[in-house]
Enzyme design. Structure first.
Site, PDB file in Angstrom:
ATOM      1  N   MET A   7       0.842  -1.199   0.000  1.00  0.00           N
ATOM      2  CA  MET A   7       0.000   0.000   0.000  1.00  0.00           C
ATOM      3  C   MET A   7       0.879   1.252   0.000  1.00  0.00           C
ATOM      4  O   MET A   7       1.608   1.519   0.963  1.00  0.00           O
ATOM      5  CB  MET A   7      -0.957  -0.021   1.192  1.00  0.00           C
ATOM      6  N   GLN A  59       7.716  -4.785  -4.110  1.00  0.00           N
ATOM      7  CA  GLN A  59       6.836  -4.661  -5.267  1.00  0.00           C
ATOM      8  C   GLN A  59       7.362  -3.593  -6.220  1.00  0.00           C
ATOM      9  O   GLN A  59       7.619  -2.458  -5.830  1.00  0.00           O
ATOM     10  CB  GLN A  59       5.404  -4.296  -4.882  1.00  0.00           C
ATOM     11  N   CYS A  89      -2.468  -1.515 -10.202  1.00  0.00           N
ATOM     12  CA  CYS A  89      -2.706  -0.120  -9.854  1.00  0.00           C
ATOM     13  C   CYS A  89      -3.338   0.622 -11.022  1.00  0.00           C
ATOM     14  O   CYS A  89      -2.815   0.596 -12.138  1.00  0.00           O
ATOM     15  CB  CYS A  89      -1.390   0.551  -9.469  1.00  0.00           C
ATOM     16  N   GLY A 201      -8.760  -8.698  -1.767  1.00  0.00           N
ATOM     17  CA  GLY A 201      -9.872  -7.789  -1.994  1.00  0.00           C
ATOM     18  C   GLY A 201     -11.013  -7.992  -1.012  1.00  0.00           C
ATOM     19  O   GLY A 201     -11.673  -9.032  -1.029  1.00  0.00           O
ATOM     20  N   GLY A 202     -11.209  -7.012  -0.131  1.00  0.00           N
ATOM     21  CA  GLY A 202     -12.400  -6.992   0.716  1.00  0.00           C
ATOM     22  C   GLY A 202     -12.433  -7.997   1.851  1.00  0.00           C
ATOM     23  O   GLY A 202     -13.460  -8.136   2.515  1.00  0.00           O
ATOM     24  N   GLY A 222      -5.343  -5.850   2.948  1.00  0.00           N
ATOM     25  CA  GLY A 222      -4.732  -4.524   2.952  1.00  0.00           C
ATOM     26  C   GLY A 222      -5.372  -3.595   3.956  1.00  0.00           C
ATOM     27  O   GLY A 222      -4.922  -3.475   5.096  1.00  0.00           O
TER      28      GLY A 222
HETATM   29  C1  LIG Z   1      -3.581   3.379   0.442  1.00  0.00           C
HETATM   30  C2  LIG Z   1      -3.466   2.235  -0.521  1.00  0.00           C
HETATM   31  C3  LIG Z   1      -2.354   2.130  -1.331  1.00  0.00           C
HETATM   32  C4  LIG Z   1      -2.222   1.051  -2.212  1.00  0.00           C
HETATM   33  N1  LIG Z   1      -1.060   0.924  -2.928  1.00  0.00           N
HETATM   34  C5  LIG Z   1      -0.857  -0.207  -3.669  1.00  0.00           C
HETATM   35  C6  LIG Z   1       0.396  -0.475  -4.266  1.00  0.00           C
HETATM   36  O1  LIG Z   1       1.376   0.268  -4.114  1.00  0.00           O
HETATM   37  N2  LIG Z   1       0.527  -1.606  -5.017  1.00  0.00           N
HETATM   38  C7  LIG Z   1      -0.516  -2.480  -5.181  1.00  0.00           C
HETATM   39  O2  LIG Z   1      -0.358  -3.509  -5.853  1.00  0.00           O
HETATM   40  N3  LIG Z   1      -1.710  -2.257  -4.613  1.00  0.00           N
HETATM   41  C8  LIG Z   1      -1.889  -1.156  -3.845  1.00  0.00           C
HETATM   42  N4  LIG Z   1      -3.079  -0.987  -3.194  1.00  0.00           N
HETATM   43  C9  LIG Z   1      -4.129  -2.019  -3.320  1.00  0.00           C
HETATM   44  C10 LIG Z   1      -3.979  -3.077  -2.235  1.00  0.00           C
HETATM   45  O3  LIG Z   1      -2.722  -3.743  -2.335  1.00  0.00           O
HETATM   46  C11 LIG Z   1      -5.110  -4.110  -2.318  1.00  0.00           C
HETATM   47  O4  LIG Z   1      -5.028  -4.776  -3.561  1.00  0.00           O
HETATM   48  C12 LIG Z   1      -6.486  -3.469  -2.203  1.00  0.00           C
HETATM   49  O5  LIG Z   1      -6.528  -2.509  -1.161  1.00  0.00           O
HETATM   50  C13 LIG Z   1      -7.553  -4.537  -1.972  1.00  0.00           C
HETATM   51  O6  LIG Z   1      -7.314  -5.250  -0.787  1.00  0.00           O
HETATM   52  P1  LIG Z   1      -8.074  -4.898   0.599  1.00  0.00           P
HETATM   53  O7  LIG Z   1      -9.563  -4.886   0.274  1.00  0.00           O
HETATM   54  O8  LIG Z   1      -7.722  -6.002   1.541  1.00  0.00           O
HETATM   55  O9  LIG Z   1      -7.612  -3.559   1.056  1.00  0.00           O
HETATM   56  C14 LIG Z   1      -3.247   0.076  -2.311  1.00  0.00           C
HETATM   57  C15 LIG Z   1      -4.371   0.200  -1.488  1.00  0.00           C
HETATM   58  C16 LIG Z   1      -4.487   1.245  -0.598  1.00  0.00           C
HETATM   59  C17 LIG Z   1      -5.707   1.329   0.310  1.00  0.00           C
END
Ligand SMILES: Cc1cc2nc3c(=O)[nH]c(=O)nc-3n(C[C@H](O)[C@H](O)[C@H](O)COP(=O)(O)O)c2cc1C
Length: 319
Positions: A7, A59, A89, A201-202, A222
């Protein structure tokens, strides 16, 4: 396998140090770092980490095979356990540079990157991607993407179970507007049973993780980990049957972090660069509001920031 998602702006080294105090086993990911930043920028700033952070994945954002190979080598030389390509992304800024989710439309390019990187390093090369992008969201396109990238030698795919919409939605909206479709990732796993797949995701609870781990080799969380990091304190026991670390209280974690803060401050790091990541640890705990107030507001007004940190510990100790 349980992983904390990469993130940007959140999972920096200080955040990861803190998360590692809660789980010895969870795999931690860096923020996305672009090849440009590593090759032309301050590589040390992007790559340095604390030895306790393993298992740790770097990453990368990029799509020029030689540059990706060069950066994979840097990751290996610095001691990262794995290198991961960002194909998820949706930001405009990265699309212009052929980085992120737009690469789902260029599986051959991702495969070339994987191939070049694998020739350059011994650590695993993995890919984090979406289930599609607008205009290219058929199941067949997804199967073709994974098939082609797997043929180049990628054996582990981390799949964010929604498409990315590359025009009209912000990166934030792209994390909740397109619907989650776990069933698509399940089908993909059936298609490629020999490949490792991590579902992302989620996901919000360890009960859900346990359920998904019947189907997938891994789960990646995340936002839930960031907003409720105490969740990690049960990961080792519940998902790895390992209770060797198992922190017993939030204040115990805070006391360990205090020692780290002191050592970082001695190297010129600001206390708040570390404490900004820990606001969620009191979630659901008596005094959570006071804790947040101390570390998100009061700390910025005080000269002795460690004293404010100590007050926050006292809140967690119920004093
Ligand atoms: C603040 C923030 C920054 C993120 N930055 C990246 C990133 O640098 N690389 C990436 O692959 N995904 C990034 N993501 C996406 C997360 O890795 C993840 O795929 C997404 O939040 C879904 O998972 P979650 O529902 O568990 O949060 C980011 C998400 C958030 C909230």
């Amino acid at each position: 396998m349980f992983a904390v998602a990469p993130m940007l702006d959140w999972t920096d080294r200080h955040c990861r140090y803190f998360l590692r105090l809660l789980s010895r086993r969870a795999t931690l990911y860096s923020e996305m770092v672009t090849t440009g930043a590593l090759i032309h920028g301050d590589a040390q700033r992007h790559l340095a980490f604390n030895d306790t952070e393993h298992p740790l994945v770097l990453q990368l954002g990029g799509s020029v095979p030689q540059e990706m190979a060069q950066c994979a080598r840097m990751a290996q030389d610095w001691g990262y356990d794995e290198v991961n390509i960002n194909v998820g992304c949706p930001s405009d800024r990265v699309q212009n540079n052929m980085i992120g989710a737009c690469l789902m439309a260029h599986p051959e390019r991702v495969a070339e990157c994987v191939d070049a990187m694998r020739q350059a390093v011994d650590i695993p090369v993995t890919v984090k991607h979406r289930i599609g992008i607008n205009g290219r969201d058929s199941y067949q396109a997804l199967v073709d993407f994974v098939g082609m990238v797997a043929e180049a030698g990628c054996e582990h795919f981390i799949v964010h179970a929604r498409i990315a919409i590359l025009e009209g939605l912000s990166p934030k909206e792209n994390r909740h507007v397109p619907p989650l479709r776990y069933e698509v990732v399940q089908q993909l796993k059936q298609e490629y049973p020999h490949l490792q797949m991590t579902l992302n995701g989620g996901i919000k609870t360890l009960d859900e993780c346990e359920k998904h781990l019947h189907t997938f080799e891994g789960v990646m969380l995340g936002r839930e980990v960031y907003s409720n990091p105490w969740l990690l304190s049960e990961v080792d026991q519940r998902l790895y049957q390992d209770s060797s670390l198992a922190p017993t209280s939030r204040s115990e974690v805070m006391l360990k972090l205090r020692a780290y803060i002191e050592s970082q401050v001695a190297q010129g790091v600001k206390v708040t660069h570390i404490t900004r990541h820990i606001l969620g640890i009191a979630q659901g705990f008596p005094g959570a509001r006071r804790f947040r107030q101390l570390l998100s507001a009061d700390i910025h007004r005080h000269e002795n920031q460690l004293a404010v940190f100590d007050q926050a510990i006292e809140v967690l100790q119920g004093r």
